[in-house]
Design a protein around this motif. Structure first.
Motif, mmCIF file in Angstrom:
data_model
loop_
_atom_site.group_PDB
_atom_site.id
_atom_site.type_symbol
_atom_site.label_atom_id
_atom_site.label_comp_id
_atom_site.label_asym_id
_atom_site.label_seq_id
_atom_site.Cartn_x
_atom_site.Cartn_y
_atom_site.Cartn_z
ATOM 1 N N LEU A 1 0.835 -1.208 0.000
ATOM 2 C CA LEU A 1 0.000 0.000 0.000
ATOM 3 C C LEU A 1 0.870 1.258 0.000
ATOM 4 C CD1 LEU A 1 -2.731 -1.110 2.559
ATOM 5 C CD2 LEU A 1 -3.033 -0.791 0.091
ATOM 6 N N LEU A 2 1.920 1.246 0.808
ATOM 7 C CA LEU A 2 2.827 2.401 0.863
ATOM 8 C C LEU A 2 3.513 2.619 -0.481
ATOM 9 C CD1 LEU A 2 4.361 4.653 2.339
ATOM 10 C CD2 LEU A 2 6.015 2.920 3.046
ATOM 11 N N LEU A 3 4.024 1.556 -1.080
ATOM 12 C CA LEU A 3 4.726 1.696 -2.357
ATOM 13 C C LEU A 3 3.782 2.170 -3.466
ATOM 14 C CD1 LEU A 3 7.019 -1.450 -2.087
ATOM 15 C CD2 LEU A 3 7.730 0.952 -1.918
ATOM 16 N N ALA A 4 2.541 1.688 -3.447
ATOM 17 C CA ALA A 4 1.558 2.159 -4.436
ATOM 18 C C ALA A 4 1.275 3.649 -4.230
ATOM 19 C CB ALA A 4 0.268 1.347 -4.336
ATOM 20 N N ALA A 5 1.187 4.075 -2.970
ATOM 21 C CA ALA A 5 0.941 5.499 -2.686
ATOM 22 C C ALA A 5 2.118 6.355 -3.147
ATOM 23 C CB ALA A 5 0.693 5.700 -1.194
ATOM 24 N N ILE A 6 3.339 5.858 -2.947
ATOM 25 C CA ILE A 6 4.521 6.596 -3.410
ATOM 26 C C ILE A 6 4.499 6.702 -4.932
ATOM 27 C CG2 ILE A 6 7.053 6.510 -3.612
ATOM 28 C CD1 ILE A 6 7.043 5.251 -0.763
ATOM 29 N N TYR A 7 4.171 5.614 -5.597
ATOM 30 C CA TYR A 7 4.089 5.632 -7.058
ATOM 31 C C TYR A 7 2.979 6.573 -7.525
ATOM 32 C CZ TYR A 7 3.846 3.784 -11.843
ATOM 33 O OH TYR A 7 3.841 3.645 -13.205
ATOM 34 N N LEU A 8 1.878 6.557 -6.817
ATOM 35 C CA LEU A 8 0.747 7.423 -7.142
ATOM 36 C C LEU A 8 1.143 8.897 -7.069
ATOM 37 C CD1 LEU A 8 -2.358 7.307 -7.688
ATOM 38 C CD2 LEU A 8 -2.646 7.550 -5.220
ATOM 39 N N ILE A 9 1.883 9.264 -6.047
ATOM 40 C CA ILE A 9 2.217 10.678 -5.850
ATOM 41 C C ILE A 9 3.380 11.130 -6.736
ATOM 42 C CG2 ILE A 9 3.825 10.473 -3.915
ATOM 43 C CD1 ILE A 9 2.259 12.837 -2.638
ATOM 44 N N THR A 10 4.307 10.217 -7.055
ATOM 45 C CA THR A 10 5.468 10.622 -7.864
ATOM 46 C C THR A 10 5.250 10.424 -9.354
ATOM 47 O OG1 THR A 10 6.521 8.441 -7.700
ATOM 48 C CG2 THR A 10 7.098 10.080 -6.001
ATOM 49 N N GLY A 11 4.475 9.416 -9.718
ATOM 50 C CA GLY A 11 4.250 9.138 -11.128
ATOM 51 C C GLY A 11 5.403 8.404 -11.796
ATOM 52 N N ASN A 12 6.416 8.000 -11.013
ATOM 53 C CA ASN A 12 7.504 7.187 -11.581
ATOM 54 C C ASN A 12 7.937 6.133 -10.571
ATOM 55 O OD1 ASN A 12 9.920 8.016 -10.032
ATOM 56 N ND2 ASN A 12 9.510 10.011 -10.937
ATOM 57 N N LEU A 13 8.656 5.147 -11.061
ATOM 58 C CA LEU A 13 9.036 4.018 -10.214
ATOM 59 C C LEU A 13 10.323 4.240 -9.427
ATOM 60 C CD1 LEU A 13 8.168 1.060 -12.606
ATOM 61 C CD2 LEU A 13 6.943 1.761 -10.556
ATOM 62 N N LEU A 14 11.059 5.301 -9.689
ATOM 63 C CA LEU A 14 12.334 5.495 -8.989
ATOM 64 C C LEU A 14 12.154 5.616 -7.479
ATOM 65 C CD1 LEU A 14 14.336 7.828 -11.388
ATOM 66 C CD2 LEU A 14 14.613 5.372 -11.001
ATOM 67 N N GLY A 15 11.126 6.320 -7.043
ATOM 68 C CA GLY A 15 10.874 6.457 -5.611
ATOM 69 C C GLY A 15 10.531 5.130 -4.963
ATOM 70 N N THR A 16 9.674 4.351 -5.624
ATOM 71 C CA THR A 16 9.292 3.055 -5.063
ATOM 72 C C THR A 16 10.466 2.084 -5.070
ATOM 73 O OG1 THR A 16 8.462 2.189 -7.172
ATOM 74 C CG2 THR A 16 6.882 3.325 -5.761
ATOM 75 N N LEU B 1 2.326 1.821 10.489
ATOM 76 C CA LEU B 1 3.176 2.920 10.016
ATOM 77 C C LEU B 1 3.023 3.113 8.510
ATOM 78 C CD1 LEU B 1 5.429 4.997 10.695
ATOM 79 C CD2 LEU B 1 7.063 3.162 10.203
ATOM 80 N N PHE B 2 3.139 2.040 7.746
ATOM 81 C CA PHE B 2 3.043 2.123 6.287
ATOM 82 C C PHE B 2 1.659 2.603 5.841
ATOM 83 C CE2 PHE B 2 6.339 -1.533 5.865
ATOM 84 C CZ PHE B 2 7.367 -0.640 6.087
ATOM 85 N N ILE B 3 0.620 2.063 6.452
ATOM 86 C CA ILE B 3 -0.745 2.447 6.073
ATOM 87 C C ILE B 3 -1.004 3.901 6.454
ATOM 88 C CG2 ILE B 3 -3.193 2.008 6.540
ATOM 89 C CD1 ILE B 3 -2.395 -1.011 6.739
ATOM 90 N N GLY B 4 -0.457 4.346 7.582
ATOM 91 C CA GLY B 4 -0.593 5.748 7.978
ATOM 92 C C GLY B 4 0.045 6.686 6.977
ATOM 93 N N ILE B 5 1.244 6.355 6.533
ATOM 94 C CA ILE B 5 1.927 7.186 5.531
ATOM 95 C C ILE B 5 1.160 7.156 4.208
ATOM 96 C CG2 ILE B 5 4.040 7.474 4.171
ATOM 97 C CD1 ILE B 5 5.555 6.284 6.624
ATOM 98 N N ALA B 6 0.705 5.971 3.800
ATOM 99 C CA ALA B 6 -0.064 5.853 2.550
ATOM 100 C C ALA B 6 -1.348 6.669 2.620
ATOM 101 C CB ALA B 6 -0.376 4.381 2.265
#
Length: 189
Positions: A106-121, A161-166
């Motif tokens: 869930l956290l990694l999907a949220a990071i991808y959602l907000i950045t629009g690229n895979l480098l952050g994930t 923690l991960f779900i809270g950040i997501a």
């Protein structure tokens, strides 16, 4: 200016070699393995599966419902893939890992959602896997987390923690990935 560009990476490599000199093989193996895992899993689970699910869900649901549905489905698929660890690990350990990986997905999907690229994930995934691989190989003393209850508590804490950040990322609604998907759909029309 160009000499400074070469100095910082050089100093970083020297510091890493000094710091990890007693465990250089484990460091290099952990570094390489975690990088391969992070790249392949992120490309597969966020780049292909999550993006495909999101595109399809957006055709049927409101934006927020589609996003949450795609995130949950991709996280569950990501976690299910980790069931292969049943071949080499105790059931309780794999259960805790699968539980933990749902939150991480869930956290990694949220990071991808907000950045629009895979480098952050890839970076976050690599950091988590590297620290796990390296610490498991270097510790000669048994881990503090050595039983089912402790592992479950650790997994639940990290999930929270991960779900809270997501959730925080979802609330921000600054989702570059949706804009990229929308632009692709307009081009294809």
């Amino acid at each position: 200016m160009s000499t400074q560009r070469g100095v910082y990476p050089g100093l970083t490599i020297i510091v890493l070699l000094i710091f990890f000199r007693n465990h250089l093989n484990q460091f290099l193996i952990s570094l390489l393995l975690s990088l391969i895992v992070a790249i392949t899993e992120e490309y597969t689970f966020r780049g292909i599966i999550f993006t495909t699910l999101l595109s399809r869900c957006l055709k049927q649901f409101t934006t927020i419902r589609a996003t949450i549905a795609a995130m949950i489905a991709a996280a569950l698929i990501f976690a299910a893939m980790h069931l292969t660890n049943l071949l080499s690990q105790p059931v309780w350990s794999v259960f805790c890992q699968v539980l933990y990986v749902i939150g991480l997905g869930l956290l990694l999907a949220a990071i991808y959602l907000i950045t629009g690229n895979l480098l952050g994930t890839i970076g976050v995934h690599w950091l988590i896997d590297f620290s796990s691989f390296y610490s498991q190989g270097v510790n000669s003393v048994p881990s503090v987390i050595n039983g089912p209850v402790e592992a479950l508590l650790k997994g639940l804490f990290l999930d929270a923690l991960f779900i809270g950040i997501a959730t925080f990322i979802l609330i921000s609604k600054r989702w570059k990935l949706l804009h990229l998907l929308d632009n692709e759909n307009k081009i294809g029309r």
